[in-house]
Design an enzyme around this catalytic site. Structure first.
Site, PDB file in Angstrom:
ATOM      1  N   VAL A  63     -70.505 -16.464  33.816  1.00 50.93           N
ATOM      2  CA  VAL A  63     -70.169 -17.296  35.264  1.00 50.93           C
ATOM      3  C   VAL A  63     -69.703 -18.884  34.339  1.00 50.93           C
ATOM      4  O   VAL A  63     -68.867 -19.744  35.483  1.00 50.93           O
ATOM      5  CB  VAL A  63     -72.056 -18.323  34.885  1.00 50.93           C
ATOM      6  CG1 VAL A  63     -72.505 -17.060  35.734  1.00 50.93           C
ATOM      7  CG2 VAL A  63     -72.867 -19.249  34.552  1.00 50.93           C
ATOM      8  N   TYR A 154     -79.867 -30.538  29.079  1.00 47.97           N
ATOM      9  CA  TYR A 154     -81.343 -29.587  30.181  1.00 47.97           C
ATOM     10  C   TYR A 154     -81.014 -30.707  31.697  1.00 47.97           C
ATOM     11  O   TYR A 154     -80.566 -29.650  32.610  1.00 47.97           O
ATOM     12  CB  TYR A 154     -81.722 -28.815  30.156  1.00 47.97           C
ATOM     13  CG  TYR A 154     -81.998 -27.942  30.874  1.00 47.97           C
ATOM     14  CD1 TYR A 154     -81.705 -26.743  31.200  1.00 47.97           C
ATOM     15  CD2 TYR A 154     -83.692 -28.233  31.561  1.00 47.97           C
ATOM     16  CE1 TYR A 154     -82.621 -26.186  32.416  1.00 47.97           C
ATOM     17  CE2 TYR A 154     -84.532 -26.919  32.146  1.00 47.97           C
ATOM     18  CZ  TYR A 154     -83.661 -26.178  32.499  1.00 47.97           C
ATOM     19  OH  TYR A 154     -84.266 -25.478  33.538  1.00 47.97           O
ATOM     20  N   GLY A 155     -81.688 -31.501  31.427  1.00 51.13           N
ATOM     21  CA  GLY A 155     -82.077 -32.419  32.698  1.00 51.13           C
ATOM     22  C   GLY A 155     -80.998 -33.284  33.531  1.00 51.13           C
ATOM     23  O   GLY A 155     -80.834 -32.954  34.674  1.00 51.13           O
ATOM     24  N   LYS A 158     -79.259 -29.986  35.398  1.00 51.09           N
ATOM     25  CA  LYS A 158     -80.039 -29.493  36.494  1.00 51.09           C
ATOM     26  C   LYS A 158     -79.845 -30.820  37.445  1.00 51.09           C
ATOM     27  O   LYS A 158     -79.861 -30.201  38.779  1.00 51.09           O
ATOM     28  CB  LYS A 158     -81.870 -29.167  35.759  1.00 51.09           C
ATOM     29  CG  LYS A 158     -81.295 -28.095  34.955  1.00 51.09           C
ATOM     30  CD  LYS A 158     -81.094 -26.910  35.822  1.00 51.09           C
ATOM     31  CE  LYS A 158     -81.411 -25.179  35.579  1.00 51.09           C
ATOM     32  NZ  LYS A 158     -80.680 -24.289  36.224  1.00 51.09           N
TER      33      LYS A 158
HETATM   34  N1  LIG Z   1     -88.574 -19.965  33.713  1.00 55.42           N
HETATM   35  C1  LIG Z   1     -88.892 -21.663  34.210  1.00 55.42           C
HETATM   36  O1  LIG Z   1     -89.651 -21.618  33.833  1.00 55.42           O
HETATM   37  C2  LIG Z   1     -87.306 -22.413  34.938  1.00 55.42           C
HETATM   38  C3  LIG Z   1     -88.109 -23.534  35.244  1.00 55.42           C
HETATM   39  C4  LIG Z   1     -87.228 -24.211  36.377  1.00 55.42           C
HETATM   40  C5  LIG Z   1     -85.428 -23.878  36.480  1.00 55.42           C
HETATM   41  N2  LIG Z   1     -85.338 -22.474  35.720  1.00 55.42           N
HETATM   42  C6  LIG Z   1     -84.139 -21.871  36.255  1.00 55.42           C
HETATM   43  O2  LIG Z   1     -83.824 -21.013  36.121  1.00 55.42           O
HETATM   44  C7  LIG Z   1     -83.090 -19.933  35.659  1.00 55.42           C
HETATM   45  C8  LIG Z   1     -83.683 -18.682  35.615  1.00 55.42           C
HETATM   46  O3  LIG Z   1     -84.777 -19.223  33.979  1.00 55.42           O
HETATM   47  P1  LIG Z   1     -85.164 -17.650  33.164  1.00 55.42           P
HETATM   48  O4  LIG Z   1     -86.946 -18.248  32.779  1.00 55.42           O
HETATM   49  O5  LIG Z   1     -86.050 -16.751  34.398  1.00 55.42           O
HETATM   50  O6  LIG Z   1     -84.690 -17.615  32.059  1.00 55.42           O
HETATM   51  P2  LIG Z   1     -84.364 -16.312  31.181  1.00 55.42           P
HETATM   52  O7  LIG Z   1     -83.587 -16.871  30.494  1.00 55.42           O
HETATM   53  O8  LIG Z   1     -85.479 -15.412  31.383  1.00 55.42           O
HETATM   54  O9  LIG Z   1     -83.118 -15.381  31.884  1.00 55.42           O
HETATM   55  C9  LIG Z   1     -81.823 -16.296  31.638  1.00 55.42           C
HETATM   56  C10 LIG Z   1     -80.518 -15.199  32.352  1.00 55.42           C
HETATM   57  O10 LIG Z   1     -79.636 -15.628  32.669  1.00 55.42           O
HETATM   58  C11 LIG Z   1     -78.139 -15.253  32.151  1.00 55.42           C
HETATM   59  N3  LIG Z   1     -77.470 -15.665  31.292  1.00 55.42           N
HETATM   60  C12 LIG Z   1     -77.834 -16.935  30.325  1.00 55.42           C
HETATM   61  N4  LIG Z   1     -76.252 -17.216  30.410  1.00 55.42           N
HETATM   62  C13 LIG Z   1     -75.623 -16.140  31.386  1.00 55.42           C
HETATM   63  C14 LIG Z   1     -74.152 -17.151  31.583  1.00 55.42           C
HETATM   64  N5  LIG Z   1     -73.095 -17.929  30.787  1.00 55.42           N
HETATM   65  N6  LIG Z   1     -73.706 -16.318  32.203  1.00 55.42           N
HETATM   66  C15 LIG Z   1     -74.508 -14.739  32.638  1.00 55.42           C
HETATM   67  N7  LIG Z   1     -75.648 -14.821  32.606  1.00 55.42           N
HETATM   68  C16 LIG Z   1     -76.292 -15.437  31.706  1.00 55.42           C
HETATM   69  C17 LIG Z   1     -79.362 -14.159  30.245  1.00 55.42           C
HETATM   70  O11 LIG Z   1     -78.855 -13.207  29.609  1.00 55.42           O
HETATM   71  C18 LIG Z   1     -81.240 -14.173  31.032  1.00 55.42           C
HETATM   72  O12 LIG Z   1     -80.773 -12.933  31.552  1.00 55.42           O
HETATM   73  C19 LIG Z   1     -81.883 -20.860  35.140  1.00 55.42           C
HETATM   74  O13 LIG Z   1     -81.500 -21.066  35.531  1.00 55.42           O
HETATM   75  C20 LIG Z   1     -83.117 -21.808  34.168  1.00 55.42           C
HETATM   76  O14 LIG Z   1     -83.122 -23.348  33.757  1.00 55.42           O
HETATM   77  C21 LIG Z   1     -86.243 -21.702  35.093  1.00 55.42           C
END
Ligand SMILES: NC(=O)c1ccc[n+]([C@@H]2O[C@H](COP(=O)([O-])OP(=O)(O)OC[C@H]3O[C@@H](n4cnc5c(N)ncnc54)[C@H](O)[C@@H]3O)[C@@H](O)[C@H]2O)c1
Length: 163
Positions: A63, A154-155, A158
């Site tokens: 991205v 990260y914070g 976000k």
């Molecule tokens: N899991 C949680 O508890 C949680 C809580 C709050 C927010 N989030 C947010 O939700 C989103 C997804 O989190 P998740 O837990 O499913 O993470 P995850 O690591 O399981 O999945 C993230 C996906 O994004 C892909 N990715 C990473 N960098 C990329 C890039 N530069 N371009 C394209 N794809 C890329 C990875 O390959 C992976 O498949 C994130 O933005 C995370 O910050 C997650």
């Protein structure tokens, strides 16, 4: 919610929450662009959607890569003629106490979450304006709203997405 004839891009949907978003949107009838860094992961989710009777395409690339994002948007437009939904989900973590965190890791996390979301939103913006329809979802976090130990990068990224 019926999403027949809607086209959705879900970034980082080769796994995790993004995969769930992609499968859900497809189950409601949307055609889904499955973006991820890893081709096998993206194609795996496409295969799941197609096996369930849906329509999807893989778009491999970061991205943060303006050209790759533009190619993804062009491919979706060529195949399906519109883009209705963008879910800015792609994300990474580089957790460390701020004392130990390098500026490279700070910048990388901001780049993926904030700049990645901005780059993808910008790439679909004029299409959504011309359609007079579009929905963009930002995936933020309580770490952005309240802060969290080890996640200054990260914070910050976000909460920036809220802006
Ligand atoms: N899991 C949680 O508890 C949680 C809580 C709050 C927010 N989030 C947010 O939700 C989103 C997804 O989190 P998740 O837990 O499913 O993470 P995850 O690591 O399981 O999945 C993230 C996906 O994004 C892909 N990715 C990473 N960098 C990329 C890039 N530069 N371009 C394209 N794809 C890329 C990875 O390959 C992976 O498949 C994130 O933005 C995370 O910050 C997650």
């Amino acid at each position: 919610m019926l999403l027949k004839d809607r086209v959705a891009i879900v970034t980082g949907s080769g796994g995790g929450l993004g995969r769930s978003h992609a499968l859900y949107l497809a189950s409601k009838g949307a055609k889904v662009v499955v973006n991820d860094l890893a081709e096998a992961a993206a194609q795996g989710v496409v295969d799941e959607i197609v096996a369930a009777g849906g329509q999807a395409m893989a778009a491999v690339g970061s991205v943060t890569d303006v050209d790759a994002v533009q190619a993804m948007v062009d491919a979706a437009m060529q195949a399906w003629g519109r883009i209705d939904i963008l879910i800015n989900n792609a994300g990474i973590l580089r957790d460390k106490s701020f004392a130990k965190m390098t500026m490279d890791d700070f910048r990388l996390v901001v780049d993926v979450h904030l700049m990645g979301a901005a780059i993808c939103s910008k790439a679909v913006w004029e299409i959504m304006r011309a359609q007079d329809y579009g929905r963009i979802v930002m995936t933020t976090s309580s770490s952005g709203l309240y802060g969290n130990f080890g996640q200054a990068n990260y914070g910050a990224a976000k909460l920036a997405q809220v802006g």
